[in-house]
Design a protein around this motif. Structure first.
Motif, PDB file in Angstrom:
ATOM      1  N   HIS A 151       0.798  -1.229   0.000  1.00 20.56           N
ATOM      2  CA  HIS A 151       0.000   0.000   0.000  1.00 20.56           C
ATOM      3  C   HIS A 151       0.833   1.283   0.000  1.00 20.56           C
ATOM      4  CE1 HIS A 151      -3.652  -2.311   0.582  1.00 20.56           C
ATOM      5  NE2 HIS A 151      -3.093  -2.945   1.597  1.00 20.56           N
ATOM      6  N   GLY A 152       2.146   1.156   0.088  1.00 19.82           N
ATOM      7  CA  GLY A 152       2.990   2.342   0.113  1.00 19.82           C
ATOM      8  C   GLY A 152       3.362   2.749   1.526  1.00 19.82           C
ATOM      9  N   GLU A 153       4.451   3.500   1.655  1.00 20.93           N
ATOM     10  CA  GLU A 153       4.925   3.943   2.958  1.00 20.93           C
ATOM     11  C   GLU A 153       3.972   4.978   3.571  1.00 20.93           C
ATOM     12  OE1 GLU A 153       7.508   2.861   4.624  1.00 20.93           O
ATOM     13  OE2 GLU A 153       8.420   1.572   3.083  1.00 20.93           O
ATOM     14  N   ARG A 154       3.712   4.827   4.866  1.00 25.69           N
ATOM     15  CA  ARG A 154       2.962   5.799   5.647  1.00 25.69           C
ATOM     16  C   ARG A 154       1.611   6.152   4.999  1.00 25.69           C
ATOM     17  NH1 ARG A 154       6.573   7.409   9.452  1.00 25.69           N
ATOM     18  NH2 ARG A 154       5.226   9.082  10.216  1.00 25.69           N
ATOM     19  N   LEU A 155       0.867   5.108   4.666  1.00 31.19           N
ATOM     20  CA  LEU A 155      -0.433   5.290   4.021  1.00 31.19           C
ATOM     21  C   LEU A 155      -1.365   6.124   4.890  1.00 31.19           C
ATOM     22  CD1 LEU A 155      -2.368   4.579   1.667  1.00 31.19           C
ATOM     23  CD2 LEU A 155      -2.987   2.516   2.940  1.00 31.19           C
ATOM     24  N   TRP A 156      -1.229   6.012   6.224  1.00 31.96           N
ATOM     25  CA  TRP A 156      -2.096   6.772   7.128  1.00 31.96           C
ATOM     26  C   TRP A 156      -1.923   8.274   6.961  1.00 31.96           C
ATOM     27  CZ3 TRP A 156       1.800   3.443   8.490  1.00 31.96           C
ATOM     28  CH2 TRP A 156       2.967   4.014   8.984  1.00 31.96           C
ATOM     29  N   GLU A 157      -0.816   8.703   6.359  1.00 31.27           N
ATOM     30  CA  GLU A 157      -0.593  10.125   6.100  1.00 31.27           C
ATOM     31  C   GLU A 157      -1.014  10.504   4.683  1.00 31.27           C
ATOM     32  OE1 GLU A 157       3.474  11.020   6.888  1.00 31.27           O
ATOM     33  OE2 GLU A 157       3.261  10.862   9.074  1.00 31.27           O
ATOM     34  N   THR A 158      -0.757   9.631   3.724  1.00 30.70           N
ATOM     35  CA  THR A 158      -1.050   9.957   2.332  1.00 30.70           C
ATOM     36  C   THR A 158      -2.520   9.780   1.982  1.00 30.70           C
ATOM     37  OG1 THR A 158      -0.479   7.713   1.619  1.00 30.70           O
ATOM     38  CG2 THR A 158       1.294   9.352   1.625  1.00 30.70           C
ATOM     39  N   ASN A 159      -3.184   8.814   2.649  1.00 28.17           N
ATOM     40  CA  ASN A 159      -4.610   8.582   2.391  1.00 28.17           C
ATOM     41  C   ASN A 159      -5.199   7.883   3.604  1.00 28.17           C
ATOM     42  OD1 ASN A 159      -7.166   7.832   1.478  1.00 28.17           O
ATOM     43  ND2 ASN A 159      -6.460   7.367  -0.599  1.00 28.17           N
TER      44      ASN A 159
END
Length: 307
Positions: A151-159
């Motif tokens: 899902h990509g790094e630091r998904l909680w920040e990007t989405n």
């Protein structure tokens, strides 16, 4: 430090046959389908009966509400992130007396981003109470590295909506489907603030899932006093200024005069992750995508028939 490993717990399902519960608009209390050896009856809550139940259960102590649950609701589980209220519920269930001994399994959503202290508590609870714990993780992921790769790094920040969906909402729906969950006990209370201020004891969500909040009337002080009086194991982070513990990246200690959940997603206009809200915008987007795909497949199938 976050941990990538879940404790050793039992992933075995309940094995019980499904019984369908949903809300019904009729003014009668219960409605029952015809019973047979081939199918189990469906039980419905009417809106009038649900209102009546809440008015009556509101007057009861949590132990009595739990006693009503284990004798009235089939397919009953407890969903928990092992916060204080959920731990009180678990301890109360273990001490219920009477001819019917409750067997309420736990559902724990391992987002792969819990504190080490939370995962250590899960193991303590398993050893203390011997309760079956069903662990559900984000689909296709076993570790935080797997999650980042997918899902990509630091998904909680990007989405953050996508993060809530893949880490919590989808695993919860998968758990309910696989375990044939019809009703759940939650740890929500009115005194936690945010959107929980007008919480009912019993709710029925848009999917027909029954949610019971047995300690909805209790204050944080009452929960603390029960934990201390009954020597219930709890998250060590609560001794360091935390009152509500979620993922390590979105949980902070709170000030003495702040709401319990003010340390969750601090600085953001959100107090829930989507599990206890109507479907998130991202979930609605996925549903719309699926519908469009089904319509396209149907159109293609019709064209092939015509040809």
């Amino acid at each position: 430090m976050p941990s990538q490993h879940a404790p050793n717990v039992d992933f075995k399902g309940s094995g019980e046959e499904p019984i369908s519960l949903s809300i019904h608009d009729d003014e009668s209390g219960y409605a029952s389908a015809s019973s047979s050896t081939e199918s189990l009856p469906e039980v419905y809550f009417s809106k009038a009966h649900l209102k009546y139940l809440n008015a009556q259960l509101q007057k009861l102590e949590p132990e009595d509400i739990l006693r009503w649950c284990v004798t009235s609701l089939p397919g009953l589980y407890q969903t928990t992130a092992f916060g204080l209220t959920g731990l009180v519920t678990l301890d109360m269930l273990s001490k219920l007396s009477g001819p019917i001994k409750p067997k309420v399994d736990l559902i724990f959503l391992d987002t792969l981003h819990h504190f080490d202290e939370t995962l250590a508590l899960v193991e303590k609870v398993r050893k203390r109470y011997g309760t079956t714990i069903h662990v559900y993780k984000p689909e296709g992921c076993e570790t935080a590295d797997d999650f980042a790769a997918k899902h990509g790094e630091r998904l909680w920040e990007t989405n953050d909506e996508l993060y809530d969906y893949v880490a919590k909402v989808e695993p919860s729906h998968r758990a309910y489907s696989e375990l044939q969950v019809k009703a759940v006990l939650t740890g929500r209370r009115r005194s936690q603030g945010g959107k929980r201020g007008d919480l009912n004891i019993v709710e029925v969500d848009e999917t027909g899932l029954i949610k019971v909040n047995p300690l909805a009337n209790w204050s944080f002080k009452q929960v603390q006093e029960y934990i201390e009086a009954n020597n219930v194991p709890y998250n060590e982070l609560l001794n360091r200024g935390y009152k509500s513990v979620g993922d390590w990246h979105s949980t902070q200690p709170v000030a003495q005069d702040e709401d319990e959940r003010s340390g969750r997603w601090k600085g953001k206009a959100k107090t829930e992750c989507g599990i206890h809200n109507p479907k998130s915008r991202y979930a609605q987007f996925l549903a719309q995508q699926k519908l469009q795909q089904q319509e396209a497949e149907l159109s293609q199938a019709l064209q092939s028939v015509v040809v």
